[in-house]
Structures are given as C-alpha cells and as structure tokens.
Enzyme design. Sequence first.
Site, PDB file in Angstrom:
ATOM      1  N   ARG A   4    -136.808 -46.723  -5.580  1.00 34.42           N
ATOM      2  CA  ARG A   4    -138.144 -46.793  -5.001  1.00 34.42           C
ATOM      3  C   ARG A   4    -138.428 -48.231  -4.620  1.00 34.42           C
ATOM      4  O   ARG A   4    -138.197 -49.138  -5.422  1.00 34.42           O
ATOM      5  CB  ARG A   4    -139.183 -46.311  -6.034  1.00 34.42           C
ATOM      6  CG  ARG A   4    -140.584 -46.185  -5.494  1.00 34.42           C
ATOM      7  CD  ARG A   4    -141.613 -45.942  -6.569  1.00 34.42           C
ATOM      8  NE  ARG A   4    -142.157 -47.198  -7.069  1.00 34.42           N
ATOM      9  CZ  ARG A   4    -143.301 -47.256  -7.763  1.00 34.42           C
ATOM     10  NH1 ARG A   4    -143.969 -46.153  -8.045  1.00 34.42           N
ATOM     11  NH2 ARG A   4    -143.761 -48.423  -8.173  1.00 34.42           N
TER      12      ARG A   4
ATOM     13  N   ARG B 130    -144.354 -33.510  -8.943  1.00 31.77           N
ATOM     14  CA  ARG B 130    -144.178 -34.650  -9.831  1.00 31.77           C
ATOM     15  C   ARG B 130    -144.923 -34.557 -11.166  1.00 31.77           C
ATOM     16  O   ARG B 130    -145.106 -35.554 -11.848  1.00 31.77           O
ATOM     17  CB  ARG B 130    -144.633 -35.926  -9.121  1.00 31.77           C
ATOM     18  CG  ARG B 130    -143.776 -36.270  -7.973  1.00 31.77           C
ATOM     19  CD  ARG B 130    -143.264 -37.665  -7.810  1.00 31.77           C
ATOM     20  NE  ARG B 130    -143.853 -38.761  -8.485  1.00 31.77           N
ATOM     21  CZ  ARG B 130    -143.210 -39.453  -9.419  1.00 31.77           C
ATOM     22  NH1 ARG B 130    -142.016 -39.069  -9.821  1.00 31.77           N
ATOM     23  NH2 ARG B 130    -143.773 -40.511  -9.970  1.00 31.77           N
TER      24      ARG B 130
ATOM     25  N   TYR C 207    -150.356 -52.523  -5.166  1.00 29.68           N
ATOM     26  CA  TYR C 207    -149.789 -51.610  -6.154  1.00 29.68           C
ATOM     27  C   TYR C 207    -148.257 -51.697  -6.189  1.00 29.68           C
ATOM     28  O   TYR C 207    -147.605 -51.837  -5.148  1.00 29.68           O
ATOM     29  CB  TYR C 207    -150.171 -50.148  -5.805  1.00 29.68           C
ATOM     30  CG  TYR C 207    -149.253 -49.228  -6.553  1.00 29.68           C
ATOM     31  CD1 TYR C 207    -148.152 -48.632  -5.925  1.00 29.68           C
ATOM     32  CD2 TYR C 207    -149.392 -49.082  -7.935  1.00 29.68           C
ATOM     33  CE1 TYR C 207    -147.250 -47.884  -6.641  1.00 29.68           C
ATOM     34  CE2 TYR C 207    -148.490 -48.332  -8.657  1.00 29.68           C
ATOM     35  CZ  TYR C 207    -147.413 -47.740  -8.015  1.00 29.68           C
ATOM     36  OH  TYR C 207    -146.517 -47.022  -8.732  1.00 29.68           O
TER      37      TYR C 207
ATOM     38  N   GLU D 165    -137.661 -39.632 -12.317  1.00 30.45           N
ATOM     39  CA  GLU D 165    -138.013 -41.050 -12.341  1.00 30.45           C
ATOM     40  C   GLU D 165    -137.577 -41.649 -13.670  1.00 30.45           C
ATOM     41  O   GLU D 165    -137.740 -41.032 -14.724  1.00 30.45           O
ATOM     42  CB  GLU D 165    -139.518 -41.224 -12.159  1.00 30.45           C
ATOM     43  CG  GLU D 165    -139.965 -42.677 -12.129  1.00 30.45           C
ATOM     44  CD  GLU D 165    -141.441 -42.818 -11.796  1.00 30.45           C
ATOM     45  OE1 GLU D 165    -142.146 -41.808 -11.803  1.00 30.45           O
ATOM     46  OE2 GLU D 165    -141.882 -43.946 -11.523  1.00 30.45           O
TER      47      GLU D 165
ATOM     48  N   ASP E 191    -143.783 -45.116  -2.797  1.00 31.46           N
ATOM     49  CA  ASP E 191    -144.986 -44.549  -3.415  1.00 31.46           C
ATOM     50  C   ASP E 191    -146.227 -45.087  -2.700  1.00 31.46           C
ATOM     51  O   ASP E 191    -146.547 -46.267  -2.779  1.00 31.46           O
ATOM     52  CB  ASP E 191    -145.035 -44.942  -4.903  1.00 31.46           C
ATOM     53  CG  ASP E 191    -146.050 -44.123  -5.687  1.00 31.46           C
ATOM     54  OD1 ASP E 191    -145.955 -44.118  -6.926  1.00 31.46           O
ATOM     55  OD2 ASP E 191    -146.912 -43.479  -5.053  1.00 31.46           O
TER      56      ASP E 191
ATOM     57  N   HIS F 224    -149.169 -44.006  -3.301  1.00 32.27           N
ATOM     58  CA  HIS F 224    -150.098 -44.105  -4.452  1.00 32.27           C
ATOM     59  C   HIS F 224    -151.543 -43.757  -4.085  1.00 32.27           C
ATOM     60  O   HIS F 224    -152.483 -44.497  -4.429  1.00 32.27           O
ATOM     61  CB  HIS F 224    -150.027 -45.513  -5.064  1.00 32.27           C
ATOM     62  CG  HIS F 224    -150.148 -45.497  -6.549  1.00 32.27           C
ATOM     63  ND1 HIS F 224    -151.323 -45.775  -7.203  1.00 32.27           N
ATOM     64  CD2 HIS F 224    -149.245 -45.215  -7.515  1.00 32.27           C
ATOM     65  CE1 HIS F 224    -151.150 -45.686  -8.507  1.00 32.27           C
ATOM     66  NE2 HIS F 224    -149.895 -45.347  -8.729  1.00 32.27           N
TER      67      HIS F 224
ATOM     68  N   GLU G  96    -148.272 -36.442 -10.005  1.00 30.12           N
ATOM     69  CA  GLU G  96    -148.236 -37.160 -11.288  1.00 30.12           C
ATOM     70  C   GLU G  96    -149.605 -37.281 -11.947  1.00 30.12           C
ATOM     71  O   GLU G  96    -149.673 -37.405 -13.165  1.00 30.12           O
ATOM     72  CB  GLU G  96    -147.625 -38.544 -11.125  1.00 30.12           C
ATOM     73  CG  GLU G  96    -148.480 -39.536 -10.387  1.00 30.12           C
ATOM     74  CD  GLU G  96    -147.830 -40.903 -10.305  1.00 30.12           C
ATOM     75  OE1 GLU G  96    -146.678 -40.997  -9.827  1.00 30.12           O
ATOM     76  OE2 GLU G  96    -148.460 -41.875 -10.733  1.00 30.12           O
TER      77      GLU G  96
ATOM     78  N   GLU H 175    -144.466 -40.713  -1.588  1.00 26.68           N
ATOM     79  CA  GLU H 175    -145.116 -40.148  -2.775  1.00 26.68           C
ATOM     80  C   GLU H 175    -146.624 -40.359  -2.732  1.00 26.68           C
ATOM     81  O   GLU H 175    -147.105 -41.413  -2.326  1.00 26.68           O
ATOM     82  CB  GLU H 175    -144.552 -40.837  -4.006  1.00 26.68           C
ATOM     83  CG  GLU H 175    -145.149 -40.424  -5.303  1.00 26.68           C
ATOM     84  CD  GLU H 175    -144.556 -41.195  -6.472  1.00 26.68           C
ATOM     85  OE1 GLU H 175    -143.438 -41.726  -6.334  1.00 26.68           O
ATOM     86  OE2 GLU H 175    -145.222 -41.303  -7.497  1.00 26.68           O
TER      87      GLU H 175
ATOM     88  N   TRP I 246    -157.041 -45.933  -6.645  1.00 29.54           N
ATOM     89  CA  TRP I 246    -156.071 -46.985  -6.991  1.00 29.54           C
ATOM     90  C   TRP I 246    -154.653 -46.492  -6.892  1.00 29.54           C
ATOM     91  O   TRP I 246    -154.190 -45.499  -7.157  1.00 29.54           O
ATOM     92  CB  TRP I 246    -156.295 -47.487  -8.416  1.00 29.54           C
ATOM     93  CG  TRP I 246    -155.239 -48.468  -8.798  1.00 29.54           C
ATOM     94  CD1 TRP I 246    -155.100 -49.756  -8.355  1.00 29.54           C
ATOM     95  CD2 TRP I 246    -154.114 -48.205  -9.638  1.00 29.54           C
ATOM     96  NE1 TRP I 246    -153.982 -50.301  -8.875  1.00 29.54           N
ATOM     97  CE2 TRP I 246    -153.348 -49.408  -9.673  1.00 29.54           C
ATOM     98  CE3 TRP I 246    -153.652 -47.105 -10.352  1.00 29.54           C
ATOM     99  CZ2 TRP I 246    -152.165 -49.523 -10.415  1.00 29.54           C
ATOM    100  CZ3 TRP I 246    -152.478 -47.221 -11.092  1.00 29.54           C
ATOM    101  CH2 TRP I 246    -151.772 -48.420 -11.133  1.00 29.54           C
TER     102      TRP I 246
HETATM  103  C1  CS2 Z   1    -146.404 -44.671 -10.427  1.00 29.48           C
HETATM  104  C2  CS2 Z   1    -146.796 -44.994 -11.823  1.00 29.48           C
HETATM  105  O1  CS2 Z   1    -144.278 -44.323 -11.339  1.00 29.48           O
HETATM  106  C3  CS2 Z   1    -145.063 -43.997 -10.434  1.00 29.48           C
HETATM  107  O2  CS2 Z   1    -144.827 -43.174  -9.553  1.00 29.48           O
HETATM  108  O3  CS2 Z   1    -147.322 -43.910  -9.713  1.00 29.48           O
HETATM  109  O4  CS2 Z   1    -146.324 -46.267 -12.089  1.00 29.48           O
HETATM  110  C4  CS2 Z   1    -148.273 -44.959 -12.107  1.00 29.48           C
HETATM  111  O5  CS2 Z   1    -148.925 -45.940 -11.343  1.00 29.48           O
HETATM  112  C5  CS2 Z   1    -148.459 -45.226 -13.594  1.00 29.48           C
HETATM  113  O6  CS2 Z   1    -147.763 -44.243 -14.315  1.00 29.48           O
HETATM  114  C6  CS2 Z   1    -149.916 -45.220 -13.983  1.00 29.48           C
HETATM  115  O7  CS2 Z   1    -150.005 -45.434 -15.372  1.00 29.48           O
HETATM  116 MG    MG Z   2    -146.418 -42.567  -8.365  1.00 32.14          MG
END
Ligand code: CS2
Ligand code: MG
Length: 402
Positions: A148, A283, A160, A339, A210, A212, A262, A236, A402
């Site tokens: 990634r 995810r 981020y 991951e 990502d 995000h 996630e 992602e 975020w």
């Molecule tokens: C991220 C994470 O790993 C990922 O895909 O989205 O680092 C996420 O930001 C963190 O798990 C938040 O605690």
């Molecule tokens: Mg992520």
Amino acid sequence: MDTIVEASVLVTCPARNFVTLKITTADGVVGWGDATLNGRELAVAAYLRDHVAPLLIGRDPARIEDMWNYLFRGVYWRRGPITMTAVAAVDMALWDIKGKVAGLPVYQLLGGAARDGVRVYTHASGADVPSLLEDVARAKERGFTAIRAQAAVPGVEGTYGVKHGAYYEPANAALPEEQAWDTPAYLRFAPTYLAKVREEFGFDFALLHDVHHRLTPQEAARFGRSVEDLDLFWMEDPTPADNQESFRLIRSHTTTPIATGEVLSSIWDVQHLVSEQLIDYIRLSVTHSGGISHLKKVFALAELYQVRSGSHGPSDISPIGQAAAVHLDMAIANFGIQEFMGYPDLVDEVFHGGPTYADGYLHVGEESGLGIEYDEQAAARFDYTARYLPVARRLDGSVHDW
Ligand code: CS2
Ligand code: MG
C-alpha cells in the site's frame, strides 16, 4: 459439561493500547479474544467488564453460536463498533478454547486449509515521493508482493497514512489532533505519486492505495478513472459507506477495484454493497465485526457475489485479532488478501506466538486454538495511555471524514 468460571478484561499499552478478554473454564482452559478499538479502547473494556463478563459465568464455552446470539440479540441494543468488538472478543476466546480442547488449530475447525498460506500486503509511505519510493523498496526487499502506498500531499499538514518512525500509528495524541484536508490538492497529487511508484518498480507487484473515506462518490469515480492505467489492486474506502448505494456511481465510472468495510461491523452494514457487487473486496475485521463466527458468514455471503476478503489488519488490531483473521483467511474459499503491518518489538513482550511471515505470506502454526498466549505479568508493566485518532478539517475549518 465444562463451564466458564472467569472472564477478565486486560488493558495494556506496549507501544500502543490493546484490550484483551481472558476467559477461563472450570477445566482450566484459557481462551483469549482481542477487544481493541483504536481511540475507544476503554469504552469496549467497560462494556465487556460491566455488561458482558458477568453474563458469561456458568455458561457452556462450547456453545459458540448460542453465545453469539445471546450477546447480539439478547442485549436488545445491537450492532455498532463498541458492541461488535465486545462480541468479537468473546467469540474469539471461545474458538480459542474450542481449539485447545480439541487439540486443533482453529482453521482446522473451520473446514481446514483452503490454501497453503495467506498472502499479505503491508504499508509503505513517505513525507515526500523519494521517501515513499525508499519505503516501497524496503517492503519489496522484505518479500512483500503487495504494498500500500501513501504520501503526504504537499502543503497539507498531517496527510493520512504517512508514518513517523517504523510503524504507522494514527492514534498519536492524548486529544484528537486536528489535521487539514484539501480534496483538490489530493486529487491532483495522489495519482502522480502512484504513477511514480509504477515508473520506479513496474507492475510485477500489487499496488494498493487507501483513500480513507475522503472523497464524494463523484470525486472517487474521477480518482478511480485517473489511476486505471496504474492497475491498482484496489482503491480503499473511496467514499464513506454509510450510504452503500453511493458506491454504484463510482462503480459505473471506473474499473479500478474497490475495497471497503474496515469501519463497518456487521453483515447488514455491507449487505447491499456485496449483493449488488458494488465492491470487489470486503474489509471487515474479525476484531470489530463480531468475531470469527460472524465474519465467516459475511465472507460466505460475499462468495455468492464474487466479492473477496481483504481483512483490515493494522497494528491497532492486536496479535490475537490478527491470528484469528489468519485462521479464517486459511479456511475460506474467497480469500483476497490480508493486511499485515507487523508490530513494534515491545508488543512481543506481551503477545507470544502467532502466524509467521515469510516471502509475502503469513503462515498459521499448528498450535491448538488461535496459537497466541498473553503474558499478564508483562502486560501489567504497560499502563493504558490515552490516545485518540485525529480529526480532519477542510481548509474552511469544517469537519471532514478523517
Ligand atoms: C487504515 C488504518 O490500515 C488501514 O487500512 O485505514 O490504518 C486505520 O486508519 C486505523 O486502523 C485506524 O485506527
Ligand atoms: Mg483503511
């Protein structure tokens, strides 16, 4: 019949906070479950300690599906990350116990190995493009075949996904740090650094990115179109999945594969995304979506629609949660990728054992249960430390995802 005689909640902070549930049976069998929710650890610990643990005493640890329904349906107020992380911890601990009683690794109880190993992807990031390329090179040297890539957007402080030090830990302050976000700057810059990664390293590895949750569906469609020739393994969280139907707009404009889930925590949160084939990878994590029992059902639904797994596995899911994910990854037909960020060395002082990494794959061991043991004496040395995830604000000062 064996019964549960003790359920204790352990909070520790070796480099970062982890919440762990310990379930002990009358026969002396101990099961461990991950209950870590980054930035909200104490909420889950309290839910488990005050509202779940007392209900477990005297119950049969072998009745996992019954326990899951007791804790999901029996509590009336359902779903959401706090509740589903607590349910997940109980579920993982009971599968750990069942494996230890049977003398089998959990993946064998889930149907046995459907693959020889679990392909993983890791993170590479940089404050600028040269440092990103150096980090990608390091990941390739470690044998990862899926990486990634995230880089800071010039002029956007705190972008981020850019790590500071060896590990990316976003929960970085005792109160939420406020980070700027500039969508136009990101849309102009991100495709260029992803292109630079392909120019430098070619196409013989999977490149992931990502987003995000930062874009609108239309912006995400534009982003997906702009990187189609870079052959991403996935983009992602292109847009928040609160409105699952919004992914249809992205889907209709780009062939860049889509991964999301996630921050979601139940099959109902992804049912439309999956059944309408609006995404390619799901995810959800074992730790935040009700545990092995529930996530196995999510992946079974996804299999009907050719959606593959892509389980969340950052360092803010504990080694217990990561191990549970790998046991499940081993046993499902529609595995996509897992991951795997790894952990700071200090974490090894508390969590012992677990899957081993080699040449881009995780290999689950043959130990019974989940294969992880927790050192309570070591854990007691590391006190909980308040850490929050950042908050994003647009240039006009309004709050962004975020
Ligand atoms: C991220 C994470 O790993 C990922 O895909 O989205 O680092 C996420 O930001 C963190 O798990 C938040 O605690
Ligand atoms: Mg992520």
